[in-house]
Scaffold this motif. Structure first.
Motif, PDB file in Angstrom:
ATOM      1  N   LEU A 256      33.479  37.843  33.952  1.00 26.52           N
ATOM      2  CA  LEU A 256      32.851  37.958  35.234  1.00 26.52           C
ATOM      3  C   LEU A 256      32.861  36.713  36.292  1.00 26.52           C
ATOM      4  CD1 LEU A 256      30.058  40.629  34.335  1.00 26.52           C
ATOM      5  CD2 LEU A 256      32.370  41.276  34.724  1.00 26.52           C
ATOM      6  N   MET A 257      32.354  35.869  35.696  1.00 24.93           N
ATOM      7  CA  MET A 257      32.346  34.513  36.531  1.00 24.93           C
ATOM      8  C   MET A 257      33.505  34.004  37.145  1.00 24.93           C
ATOM      9  SD  MET A 257      29.745  32.651  37.281  1.00 24.93           S
ATOM     10  CE  MET A 257      28.495  32.789  35.981  1.00 24.93           C
ATOM     11  N   PRO A 258      34.760  34.188  36.561  1.00 25.92           N
ATOM     12  CA  PRO A 258      35.921  33.745  37.306  1.00 25.92           C
ATOM     13  C   PRO A 258      36.288  34.684  38.823  1.00 25.92           C
ATOM     14  CG  PRO A 258      36.315  33.838  35.106  1.00 25.92           C
ATOM     15  CD  PRO A 258      35.111  34.300  35.266  1.00 25.92           C
ATOM     16  N   TRP A 259      35.841  36.023  38.775  1.00 25.56           N
ATOM     17  CA  TRP A 259      35.775  36.637  39.891  1.00 25.56           C
ATOM     18  C   TRP A 259      35.019  36.249  41.037  1.00 25.56           C
ATOM     19  CZ3 TRP A 259      38.931  40.894  41.074  1.00 25.56           C
ATOM     20  CH2 TRP A 259      39.664  41.502  39.850  1.00 25.56           C
ATOM     21  N   MET A 260      33.761  35.714  40.708  1.00 28.25           N
ATOM     22  CA  MET A 260      32.736  35.344  41.737  1.00 28.25           C
ATOM     23  C   MET A 260      32.941  33.948  42.137  1.00 28.25           C
ATOM     24  SD  MET A 260      29.275  36.704  40.030  1.00 28.25           S
ATOM     25  CE  MET A 260      29.643  36.407  38.306  1.00 28.25           C
ATOM     26  N   VAL A 261      33.523  33.244  41.170  1.00 31.91           N
ATOM     27  CA  VAL A 261      33.789  31.652  41.894  1.00 31.91           C
ATOM     28  C   VAL A 261      34.934  31.855  42.496  1.00 31.91           C
ATOM     29  CG1 VAL A 261      34.260  29.462  41.123  1.00 31.91           C
ATOM     30  CG2 VAL A 261      32.531  30.776  39.958  1.00 31.91           C
ATOM     31  N   GLY A 262      36.170  32.619  42.024  1.00 29.04           N
ATOM     32  CA  GLY A 262      37.291  32.489  42.746  1.00 29.04           C
ATOM     33  C   GLY A 262      37.406  33.088  44.075  1.00 29.04           C
ATOM     34  N   CYS A 263      36.637  34.061  44.465  1.00 28.55           N
ATOM     35  CA  CYS A 263      36.763  34.656  45.780  1.00 28.55           C
ATOM     36  C   CYS A 263      35.599  33.964  46.815  1.00 28.55           C
ATOM     37  CB  CYS A 263      36.332  36.124  45.562  1.00 28.55           C
ATOM     38  SG  CYS A 263      34.497  36.735  45.485  1.00 28.55           S
ATOM     39  N   THR A 264      34.742  33.238  46.305  1.00 29.38           N
ATOM     40  CA  THR A 264      33.892  32.605  47.343  1.00 29.38           C
ATOM     41  C   THR A 264      34.264  31.765  48.585  1.00 29.38           C
ATOM     42  OG1 THR A 264      32.059  32.347  45.423  1.00 29.38           O
ATOM     43  CG2 THR A 264      32.059  31.195  47.581  1.00 29.38           C
TER      44      THR A 264
END
Length: 510
Positions: free
Chosen positions: A93-101
């Motif tokens: 899940l973390m790559p989604w949050m970091v990548g879209c910020t």
């Protein structure tokens, strides 16, 4: 092979360990920036589109409705792609949050920028609002599902959720404070100036009458555009800082509750199972209506204070009072739900707002407004805390009923957000459309009586009707405290069986 087995067992053991205060704080901080931005858009985007960007009320209603609807549609789409995502070194899940910020911050800034052209402003705001909603979804769906991958202990998850809700209400408070204090000067009467206009001869009048009309000056518009962009830049910075802190302080872990099986469950099959799970449908339907009510109050509150209650010089402080009361009461509701149960806490907390909402409409003065603000904060806190505290219990109930079907957490969270967001989008679009039909005068400092009456309905009668409907549906919610504790014990037994089975397989392979 031995090291791989040991590493897997170590990951499973870590999952059952208690979360540190630092872990909970970093997890909670990750949810704050989304609420900072959501607070600013909920309270100010409607009046910004009408009075600063100066698009028509119909166009504003289309921007708000289509943007919300688009955001709702993207929730299950993102949920689908998350279920297909592979685990990485930093989790699934973390790559989604970091990548879209970074992209989210840019889209948010341009949402509050007034382009130099006039004819295509509607398309500008529609495009950037849809883009912003898409990127918020890419952040919020995985962040919401992350709760299930912090710990297997229900108390630890509830505690982390309480931290999260406290921080999110603080984020809402911060968003209202940043936006409200920075842009407050854009919504005061001192920016309205009087023009004398010849009205011609009326009836038997011997001469022309002078009619005074309040209008916004060009200097005011330039100032208003500037302060809104400053607020957007500050909130964008908050988003980046909080996301970095979450990344550094949260470790995502898998849950070995599922029994060993080689059978793959497709997204469609998982979706069908989720949509047939009764407790999930009841919880979603109940809070759908309650969320619509809160959204109506949020989106129309600044307009109500400005044009219907003569509180334009106090609205930012009233908003802060509501949110400060909500922040303070989160620990109270956390204690209440642990003592009396979550369903009871939801009823008591959300019912509390009903008389005070009507009081503000019937007695719109400063003293009553602040009393209502303090009291309403209690219900706002309950409406934020309860669904996210109850949803993990629904997921646990589903896991117990479908032990061979694993990895559907994102479906639960994404479709919950989809339904509530879509309903809120419809209500927001319809409410703005009602203002159009009532004769809302874009850019005017005073609105017709029909607009004032419509705002009173949107703040009072409509939210009360939605809240009562939601509470009636919530009566059917079947997961009591006894059921929740039974599910907890059964899932713990499933986890032991799963870990024991995997350990035996690993040893046989060695």
């Amino acid at each position: 092979m031995t090291s791989t087995a040991e590493q897997h067992r170590s990951s499973e053991t870590d999952l059952s360990q208690k979360l540190s205060i630092c872990n909970k704080l970093c997890f909670a901080i990750g949810g704050a920036p989304k609420e900072v931005a959501a607070s600013a858009t909920a309270f100010f985007l409607q009046i910004y589109l009408l009075d600063i960007a100066q698009i028509t009320a119909f166009q504003a209603s289309m921007v708000l409705f289509i943007g919300k609807a688009w955001g709702a549609v993207t929730d299950p789409v993102v949920g689908f792609f998350i279920t297909k995502s592979s685990w990485t070194k930093i989790g699934r899940l973390m790559p989604w949050m970091v990548g879209c910020t970074p992209f989210l911050v840019v889209s948010y800034f341009y949402l509050w920028f007034v382009p130099p052209f006039i004819n295509s402003r509607f398309m500008w705001y529609l495009g950037f609002y849809c883009l912003y909603q898409t990127l918020v979804t890419c952040f919020h769906v995985p962040y919401s599902a992350l709760t299930m991958f912090l710990s297997t202990d229900q108390k630890e998850r509830d505690s982390a959720t309480a931290y999260r809700m406290t921080m999110e209400v603080l984020g809402t408070l911060l968003g209202a404070a940043i936006q409200g204090q920075i842009v407050a000067s854009a919504h005061t009467r001192k920016h309205c100036r009087t023009h004398n206009v010849s009205a011609g001869y009326l009836g038997n009048s011997s001469g022309a009458e002078v009619v005074k009309s309040l209008v916004h000056s060009q200097e005011y518009l330039s100032h208003a555009k500037e302060v809104y962009m400053i607020a957007a830049g500050v909130i964008g910075g908050v988003f980046v800082v909080c996301t970095v802190l979450m990344f550094l302080g949260v470790k995502e872990k898998d849950d070995p509750y599922g029994l060993r099986t080689e059978k793959h469950v497709s997204f469609y099959k998982g979706f069908t199972l989720v949509m047939r799970h009764g407790p999930y449908l009841i919880l979603t339907a109940a809070f759908l209506f309650i969320t619509v009510a809160i959204q109506l109050i949020q989106s129309n509150f600044v307009l109500f204070c400005t044009y219907a209650a003569d509180l334009r010089d106090h609205f930012q402080n009233i908003v802060l009072t509501i949110l400060a009361s909500a922040v303070i009461s989160i620990p109270l509701w956390q204690w209440f739900l642990q003592t009396f149960g979550k369903k009871t806490a939801a009823f008591c907390g959300i019912t509390w707002i009903l008389p005070f909402t009507l009081m503000l409409v019937l007695i719109p003065n400063v003293v009553v407004a602040y009393v209502v603000a303090v009291s309403s904060g209690l219900s706002v806190a309950a409406s934020l805390l309860m669904p996210w505290s109850m949803l993990p219990d629904v997921v646990d109930d589903f896991r117990l009923a479908n032990p061979y079907s694993k990895g559907h957490e994102a479906i639960f969270y994404s479709f919950y957000v989809f339904f509530t967001k879509f309903a809120a989008g419809i209500s927001l679009g319809v409410s703005t459309l009602c203002l159009e039909f009532a004769g809302y005068d874009t850019g005017a400092c005073k609105q017709p009586a029909a607009v004032v009456y419509t705002l009173k309905l949107l703040i009072g009668a409509a939210p009360v009707a939605f809240i009562v409907t939601g509470l009636v549906i919530l009566l059917l919610y079947p997961i009591s405290e006894d059921v929740r504790l039974r599910n907890k014990l059964c899932l713990e037994e499933l986890r032991k069986q799963s870990i024991s089975s995997r350990t035996m397989e690993d040893l046989n392979n060695v």
